[in-house]
Write a protein that holds these residues in place. Structure first.
Motif, PDB file in Angstrom:
ATOM      1  N   UNK A   1       0.108  -8.510 -10.523  1.00 59.56           N
ATOM      2  CA  UNK A   1      -0.946  -8.152 -12.721  1.00 59.56           C
ATOM      3  C   UNK A   1      -1.655  -7.635 -11.695  1.00 59.56           C
ATOM      4  N   UNK A   2      -2.158  -6.546 -12.675  1.00 63.15           N
ATOM      5  CA  UNK A   2      -3.531  -5.695 -12.351  1.00 63.15           C
ATOM      6  C   UNK A   2      -4.102  -5.707 -13.031  1.00 63.15           C
ATOM      7  N   UNK A   3      -5.399  -6.734 -12.315  1.00 65.62           N
ATOM      8  CA  UNK A   3      -6.880  -7.258 -12.974  1.00 65.62           C
ATOM      9  C   UNK A   3      -7.776  -5.875 -12.765  1.00 65.62           C
ATOM     10  N   UNK A   4      -9.177  -6.154 -13.217  1.00 62.19           N
ATOM     11  CA  UNK A   4     -10.252  -5.535 -12.641  1.00 62.19           C
ATOM     12  C   UNK A   4     -10.362  -5.585 -11.607  1.00 62.19           C
TER      13      UNK A   4
ATOM     14  N   UNK B   1      -3.465 -14.690  -4.137  1.00 59.40           N
ATOM     15  CA  UNK B   1      -4.526 -13.738  -3.552  1.00 59.40           C
ATOM     16  C   UNK B   1      -4.710 -12.254  -4.505  1.00 59.40           C
ATOM     17  N   UNK B   2      -5.146 -11.276  -3.563  1.00 63.32           N
ATOM     18  CA  UNK B   2      -5.459  -9.694  -4.278  1.00 63.32           C
ATOM     19  C   UNK B   2      -4.551  -8.953  -3.406  1.00 63.32           C
ATOM     20  N   UNK B   3      -4.676  -7.922  -4.425  1.00 63.97           N
ATOM     21  CA  UNK B   3      -4.614  -6.850  -2.709  1.00 63.97           C
ATOM     22  C   UNK B   3      -5.443  -5.121  -3.332  1.00 63.97           C
ATOM     23  N   UNK B   4      -5.177  -4.463  -2.800  1.00 63.17           N
ATOM     24  CA  UNK B   4      -6.404  -3.470  -3.134  1.00 63.17           C
ATOM     25  C   UNK B   4      -4.940  -2.491  -4.458  1.00 63.17           C
ATOM     26  N   UNK B   5      -5.115  -2.117  -5.286  1.00 69.35           N
ATOM     27  CA  UNK B   5      -4.329  -1.245  -6.324  1.00 69.35           C
ATOM     28  C   UNK B   5      -5.477   0.067  -7.452  1.00 69.35           C
ATOM     29  N   UNK B   6      -5.591   0.755  -6.829  1.00 63.80           N
ATOM     30  CA  UNK B   6      -6.370   2.044  -7.116  1.00 63.80           C
ATOM     31  C   UNK B   6      -7.079   1.918  -8.141  1.00 63.80           C
ATOM     32  N   UNK B   7      -7.632   3.156  -8.595  1.00 64.17           N
ATOM     33  CA  UNK B   7      -9.194   2.501  -8.770  1.00 64.17           C
ATOM     34  C   UNK B   7      -9.784   1.598  -9.705  1.00 64.17           C
TER      35      UNK B   7
ATOM     36  N   UNK C   1      -9.353  -1.518  -9.508  1.00 64.21           N
ATOM     37  CA  UNK C   1      -8.099  -2.545 -10.091  1.00 64.21           C
ATOM     38  C   UNK C   1      -7.804  -3.426  -8.978  1.00 64.21           C
ATOM     39  N   UNK C   2      -7.851  -4.292  -8.808  1.00 65.37           N
ATOM     40  CA  UNK C   2      -6.424  -5.061  -7.549  1.00 65.37           C
ATOM     41  C   UNK C   2      -5.197  -5.789  -7.841  1.00 65.37           C
ATOM     42  N   UNK C   3      -4.364  -6.148  -6.805  1.00 67.39           N
ATOM     43  CA  UNK C   3      -2.760  -6.438  -8.039  1.00 67.39           C
ATOM     44  C   UNK C   3      -3.295  -7.743  -7.594  1.00 67.39           C
ATOM     45  N   UNK C   4      -2.940  -8.647  -8.203  1.00 73.17           N
ATOM     46  CA  UNK C   4      -3.326 -10.177  -8.196  1.00 73.17           C
ATOM     47  C   UNK C   4      -2.123 -10.575  -8.236  1.00 73.17           C
ATOM     48  N   UNK C   5      -2.130 -11.868  -6.791  1.00 77.17           N
ATOM     49  CA  UNK C   5      -0.701 -11.898  -6.391  1.00 77.17           C
ATOM     50  C   UNK C   5      -0.288 -13.099  -6.761  1.00 77.17           C
ATOM     51  N   UNK C   6       0.755 -13.922  -7.406  1.00 75.86           N
ATOM     52  CA  UNK C   6       0.382 -15.592  -7.682  1.00 75.86           C
ATOM     53  C   UNK C   6       2.055 -15.887  -7.551  1.00 75.86           C
TER      54      UNK C   6
ATOM     55  N   UNK D   1      -7.493 -14.286 -17.416  1.00 77.71           N
ATOM     56  CA  UNK D   1      -7.216 -13.962 -19.119  1.00 77.71           C
ATOM     57  C   UNK D   1      -6.952 -11.970 -18.933  1.00 77.71           C
ATOM     58  N   UNK D   2      -6.293 -11.840 -19.277  1.00 83.87           N
ATOM     59  CA  UNK D   2      -6.094  -9.760 -19.264  1.00 83.87           C
ATOM     60  C   UNK D   2      -5.471  -9.542 -18.102  1.00 83.87           C
ATOM     61  N   UNK D   3      -4.515 -10.015 -17.365  1.00 86.24           N
ATOM     62  CA  UNK D   3      -4.497  -9.835 -16.018  1.00 86.24           C
ATOM     63  C   UNK D   3      -3.087  -8.789 -17.007  1.00 86.24           C
TER      64      UNK D   3
END
Length: 517
Positions: free
Chosen positions: A256-259, A279-285, A287-292, A320-322
């Motif tokens: 999921x994309x999160x700020x 965990x998270x990963x880089x996902x554009x300006x 944003x982070x990609x939340x990995x569950x 919330x907001x993901x």
């Protein structure tokens, strides 16, 4: 069926396209043949090539696209609550060897990435194993102490970067997360530059352990090699009887994309709630990609769609907001003593090696395996060679897990053949779903596609004959005994099976199929 959130594709696969490699169409003679193009196979082939030996990597599908392409990609020596157990099972020295080999693998990826200039989004972050329940705090404290005794940078904490409270956590410093395909595809390119060969769409179906060894592919080509490494996740050859000591399991993944400001700055896992990993990963300006990851289950267990829904609901509740963007599933095998099998395949093996049983921690273990197997082939011993030796057997230590595993296999092997089937008739199967139906006395695995067309194959897994079950979310046939997976047309998706499910013609009145006998 409920519409599941996100596109059904691994983010790692979507964000890193790989080069095509040819299929093997002629006989080949090399020093070392590596069967399996996941992280263990690629790392092993690359390490072997660095020694100057000729090496061929043989992959049934595409490299770095099987289990490795669908991982969570935590690169860590923190493997859940394992070190307290290792101390009891293998002693203090065994726990130290495990810790050292895993932490060295973390550092090794960082070193190789720097040496080869690999941009694999490597980030150094802490790793946590946590509990929300106060009842689990003593276990967390014991793990922190055991990990410190094993030489790792571990401590007990009660504060984390998660947006919800925890009762306690063991925190490991100096861990990492990365993009596994970007790292491995770069290794593959360097392997080719060192004279190694890579063959995709090349399924190996037989092994002759002579001197030299000989492998036969599905297309009829023969590979002659002095040494062979079987790194197919679950060994495709059963002569070592490892299938009796490996338990397959699947876990679902929601991305999921999160700020960026919502990044919890670390890697997290809990055994509670049927496993939750974050965990998270880089996902554009910005944003982070939340990995569950979570909802652990055995292959062949139904209602996978419901499990996805539960994981998605947990993600929305805790973050919330993901915005859910992707979903996929991962599969791994756990040994009966929780330590992988890496080394000589069986007691009589002289030139055949295996790597398997990573227990959902394939990144550090895959790197460790490459280094360990290359050392074996060169006639060297690493300090932890004995710890990972597949020939080890500790009856008292492994007995409870071994008996539980075999009881489960027997239950499916016998129980799935009893009169109760999975559907009364072909007519009962709705579009987009599948079921096992008895037709003219034979069990058929029947799938009805969205257009209403029916596709039938044998319901007997080609590994050892267990009856397959339908995975409703991934639209695949799965063996509940040893984890083989097949597409709806019967082709092999995942071993140990290496032969497809046979097609089954259906009579025009197949809708009258019954559950008798």
């Amino acid at each position: 069926m409920t519409q599941l959130p996100g596109s059904y594709e691994s983010y790692w696969m979507e964000s890193a396209a790989g080069a095509d490699h040819p299929a093997l169409t002629a006989d080949l003679d090399v020093d070392v043949a590596v069967v399996g193009g996941g992280i263990a196979g690629i790392c092993t082939a690359w390490e072997v090539a660095r020694t100057g030996r000729s090496v061929a990597l043989l992959e049934a599908d595409r490299i770095a696209a099987g289990v490795t392409g669908y991982t969570t990609a935590k690169l860590s020596s923190q493997h859940g609550l394992i070190y307290a157990q290792l101390q009891k099972s293998f002693g203090a020295e065994g726990a130290r060897m495990y810790a050292r080999s895993q932490q060295e693998a973390v550092e090794y990826v960082a070193e190789v990435s720097a040496q080869l200039g690999i941009d694999c989004e490597l980030e150094r972050v802490p790793a946590y194993a946590y509990a929300e329940s106060s009842e689990q705090v003593d276990q967390i404290r014991a793990e922190a102490e055991a990990a410190r005794d094993a030489g790792l940078p571990a401590s007990f904490v009660t504060e984390t970067g998660l947006p919800y409270p925890v009762a306690g956590a063991v925190r490991f410093e100096d861990q990492a997360q990365f993009h596994p395909r970007k790292y491995l595809l770069a290794l593959a390119s360097d392997l080719l530059g060192r004279g190694g060969q890579i063959f995709e769409r090349t399924r190996v179906v037989s092994l002759d352990e002579g001197e030299p060894c000989r492998l036969t592919t599905e297309g009829g080509s023969t590979v002659t090699a002095r040494d062979v490494v079987v790194a197919t996740h679950y060994p495709v050859f059963d002569r070592a009887m490892l299938f009796a000591r490996l338990e397959p399991s699947r876990e679902l993944v929601i991305a999921a994309s999160v700020p960026a400001e919502h990044d919890p700055h670390g890697m997290y896992i809990t055994q509670e709630q049927n496993t939750r990993s974050v965990r998270t990963a880089p996902y554009g300006e910005g944003r982070r990609l939340l990995i569950i990851t979570g909802e652990k289950f055995k292959p062949g267990v139904g209602d996978v769609s419901r499990r996805y829904e539960q994981l998605a609901a947990w993600t929305r509740d805790r973050f919330p907001g993901a915005t859910i963007t992707h979903r996929w599933a991962a599969q791994d095998n756990t040994t009966t003593d929780r330590v992988p099998y890496v080394g000589r395949f069986h007691p009589g093996a002289k030139h055949v090696y295996v790597a398997t049983g990573y227990g959902a921690w394939g990144m550090s273990n895959g790197v460790m395996s490459g280094r360990l197997l290359a050392a074996h082939i060169s006639g060297e011993e690493l300090p932890w060679s004995g710890l990972y030796d597949p020939r080890r057997l500790h009856p008292l230590r492994e007995a409870p897990s071994l008996l539980k595993l075999q009881a489960s296999v027997v239950k499916h092997f016998v129980g799935d053949r009893l009169p109760a089937s999975h559907a009364d008739s072909v007519e009962d199967i709705a579009p987009g779903t599948g079921a096992v139906v008895r037709v003219e006395g034979r069990r058929c695995a029947v799938y009805r596609d969205e257009d209403g067309a029916v596709h039938a194959v044998s319901a007997r897994c080609t590994h050892l004959g267990c009856i397959v079950h339908f995975n409703d979310a991934e639209r695949a046939w799965e063996c509940p005994c040893h984890g083989s997976r097949f597409a709806t047309d019967g082709t092999v998706v995942q071993g140990p099976a290496n032969r497809p499910l046979e097609p089954r013609p259906l009579p025009t009145d197949a809708g009258d199929g019954d559950r008798s006998g």
